[in-house]
Every structure is written in C-alpha cells, then in structure tokens.
Enzyme design. Structure first.
Site, PDB file in Angstrom:
ATOM      1  CG  HIS A 213     -19.551 -37.029  75.208  1.00 57.76           C
ATOM      2  ND1 HIS A 213     -20.333 -38.671  75.744  1.00 57.76           N
ATOM      3  CD2 HIS A 213     -20.239 -36.690  75.275  1.00 57.76           C
ATOM      4  CE1 HIS A 213     -20.873 -38.107  75.396  1.00 57.76           C
ATOM      5  NE2 HIS A 213     -21.983 -37.450  74.862  1.00 57.76           N
ATOM      6  CD  GLU A 216     -20.098 -31.876  73.748  1.00 55.44           C
ATOM      7  OE1 GLU A 216     -19.735 -32.775  74.656  1.00 55.44           O
ATOM      8  OE2 GLU A 216     -21.350 -31.850  73.593  1.00 55.44           O
TER       9      GLU A 216
HETATM   10  N1  LIG Z   1     -23.038 -33.788  74.838  1.00 53.83           N
HETATM   11  C1  LIG Z   1     -22.579 -33.905  76.245  1.00 53.83           C
HETATM   12  N2  LIG Z   1     -22.021 -33.877  76.011  1.00 53.83           N
HETATM   13  C2  LIG Z   1     -21.226 -33.736  77.905  1.00 53.83           C
HETATM   14  N3  LIG Z   1     -22.226 -34.460  78.894  1.00 53.83           N
HETATM   15  C3  LIG Z   1     -23.288 -34.771  78.078  1.00 53.83           C
HETATM   16  N4  LIG Z   1     -24.390 -35.273  78.926  1.00 53.83           N
HETATM   17  C4  LIG Z   1     -25.296 -35.238  77.891  1.00 53.83           C
HETATM   18  N5  LIG Z   1     -25.481 -34.346  77.515  1.00 53.83           N
HETATM   19  C5  LIG Z   1     -23.747 -34.543  77.244  1.00 53.83           C
HETATM   20 ZN   LIG Z   2     -23.006 -36.707  75.110  1.00 49.31          ZN
END
Ligand SMILES: Nc1ncnc2[nH]cnc12
Ligand SMILES: [Zn+2]
Length: 352
Positions: A213, A216
C-alpha cells in the site's frame, strides 16, 4: 434500456412490459486488493462471537453497522482490528474465506489475490499456522466450489516494527508454498516503505512477489520508496501518484499496476465524493489501473458494486469497463495460459 450488468439484483423488470428478464452477469474480473479480514460481515461477526464466547461492544448487527462511518484510515482501522478479535480458530478463518468466495463468485470474480494480516492475529495469541491453514483450506476448495483461482498475500503491519515483520516472515516460512507475495498495510503516514527494506529483500530472495500500500493517505515519496527500495510488482491504491508527474511517467513506463479501491477512497475520505475520484485521470494518464473492493464489508460493496458505482458516478462507458477488467488480469500473478483464458472471457462478456 439494458439491465445493469453489475447489479446484485437477480432479475430486472422492464418499465415497458413488466416482464422479469434475467440480469446480465457482472463483468469477469480479478480482485487484487482485498483484505480477508475486511470481508467480515456483521452476521458472521456475531455468529463467531457467540461460537467463541467473545463479547462485542454492540448489542445488534444494526448497532454495529451504525459505527461504519469513518473520518480517516486510522478511524476505520480501530474498528477493523477490534472486530476481528472474533476470529480465533482455523475453522473461523476457513468460514470467513468461504463466505468471501461465495460472494465474490456472484460478483464476477474469476481470480482473487487475497491479503491477510497475520500480526493482527498472532498479537492476540492466535497461531499463524491456524490462520494460514484455515484460509488455505477454503482457497484449496475455491476452484472446484466457486470456479475461482486464488493467490494469498501476507501483509506486514507498517505501524508495527521492522523486527516484528521479520519475525512474522520467519514464522510463515513453513507455509511459503501457500504464499504468493508479501504486502504492506495499516497506518501509512509516518511508516514509509523504507522501514521494511530488509524483510522485502528476504521475501524476494524466497521467490515471492512484492506489493505494498502506498499513496493512499501517504505522499508520492512513499510510492517512489515502494518502487525503488522495496521493488514492488504492484502498488496498492497509489491514487496520490497524480501529484507527481515524474512518478506517473515512471509508473506508465514500467506498466506498474495500481490497485485502486473507489468505494474505500470515499469511505476513508481520501476523496470527497465518488464523482471527484481520480480514476478517469489515472486512465487518461496511461496508468495500468484496476478496480477493487479493499474491505467490502465496511465500505459498502464488493468488486462489482465498485464497478457499478464508478460507472454511474463517473459515466464510464462499456469500453472503459472492459479495459479495467482486462487490466485486472494483466496485473494478476497468473501464468500466461490462465491469463489468456480469462482475457478471452472479458472479451466475450456482453451487457446484452
Ligand atoms: N485501506 C487500507 N489501507 C491500509 N491498511 C488497510 N488494512 C485494511 N484496509 C486497509
Ligand atoms: Zn487495502
């Protein structure tokens, strides 16, 4: 007037003749950004709480659902970690995964690459073996029972230490034949990818794929780190890459896939409204974008619901929907023969 291809409705009644005609199947997709713990629906949470003697701070499912209003990622994570305490045994993880697969099938998912968060369970005294065996049992049954192929992605919690990630990787070593890739999730800001360079190097040495990730809530610099320091094969979310032209050029040149989660972005207030979502800008920039559900039990929809939502809010046409579905199979960790078979299914999908 055509039936909605992504509707969960089993049938469609035309206004003209009041005849019930079957709805078209949803577009075939690969779901590449899905936290199995984020598929824990209130009914299963209450059933598991009862089975395991866990007391939930909510009297009813409705009361629990009323708590699904989040101000940001951390606000969501607080509830996500609290509710998953009902997951205790191998059977619980198998039941959770079966429930997801059954829904995924209805939503047109043909291939699913599924995240799990071992540290969120081992920290509560649940053995990593029980977690992986339970999820693994359901995944073994997935092709035969649901017609879905799968991969499993083990995520490290980035708000835990680098040492904890290394310990988790070593604890999972006996199960690496079941794990296709490692990932990185949880609270992003203040926990850059570079913190995890060592464990990603070990994962790559062990022949695993790498995803993380990034971008975000965190800045484009985190996406650069995921690419240059962790060597990721895909970026999860990545929507903030648009703030950095050179980063977009790099992602386009390398055809690095981005697993975008539109309904999640709205619920976690990464974007204000779906109509403002940068998905069209990302496609216009030439990025290899896919659409995914992230934590569908919490964010108001599974993958076909995300397709329907972006189609309606952003006015995406059929060609664009097909491109998104094609991208999902291009971005998947599949052998070329299986990928080609799925891409054929996308081409023959029709809205009717
Ligand atoms: N959208 C997300 N961003 C980061 N960690 C997560 N864990 C579960 N969903 C998540
Ligand atoms: Zn996620």
């Amino acid at each position: 007037m055509h039936p909605l291809p992504h509707s969960l409705d089993q049938s469609f009644r035309t206004a003209e003749d009041q005849q019930v005609i079957p709805s078209m199947p949803p577009i075939p997709t690969a779901e590449l950004h899905l936290h199995i713990e984020g598929t824990l629906e209130p009914d299963l949470a209450f059933a598991l709480a009862e089975r395991n003697g866990v007391e939930l701070p909510y009297a009813t499912q409705e009361e629990l659902r009323a708590a699904y209003s989040f101000s940001d990622l951390q606000d969501f994570l607080n509830l996500y970690y609290a509710l998953m305490t009902v997951l205790r045994t191998e059977d619980d993880f198998a039941d959770l995964t079966h429930a997801y697969l059954a829904r995924a099938r209805e939503q047109g998912v043909r291939h699913a690459e599924i995240f799990f968060d071992p540290q969120a369970h081992t920290a509560r005294g649940v053995e990593i073996d029980a977690v992986i065996r339970g999820i693994g049992r359901a995944l073994d049954a997935a092709p035969g029972t649901y017609g879905i192929t799968t991969r499993l992605i083990m995520c490290f919690l980035r708000d835990e230490s680098a040492e904890s990630a290394l310990e988790t990787f070593e604890a999972a070593r006996p199960h690496l034949d079941r794990i296709a890739a490692v990932g990185l999730d949880s609270a992003e800001v203040g926990n850059p990818p570079s913190k995890f360079r060592e464990v990603y190097a070990l994962a790559r040495e062990a022949g695993l794929k790498c995803v993380a990730h990034a971008g975000e809530e965190g800045p484009p610099a985190y996406v650069w780190e995921a690419l240059d320091i962790l060597g990721v094969d895909r970026v999860d979310h990545g929507v903030r890459c648009l703030e950095d032209e050179a980063l977009v050029a790099r992602l386009v040149a390398d055809r690095t896939p981005l697993t975008v989660c539109p309904l999640s972005n709205v619920r976690l207030r990464v974007v204000d409204r779906l109509a403002d979502h940068p998905l069209p800008a990302m496609l216009d920039a030439g990025l290899l974008v896919t659409v995914n559900s992230d934590d569908p039990a919490y964010f108001g929809g599974y993958v076909a619901d995300n397709f329907t939502a972006v189609r309606d809010a952003l006015g995406l046409d059929e060609t664009t929907l097909r491109t998104l579905a094609r991208n999902s199979f291009e971005a998947a960790f599949l052998d070329e023969e299986t990928r080609a078979a799925y891409l054929k299914e996308v081409e023959s999908w029709s809205r009717g």
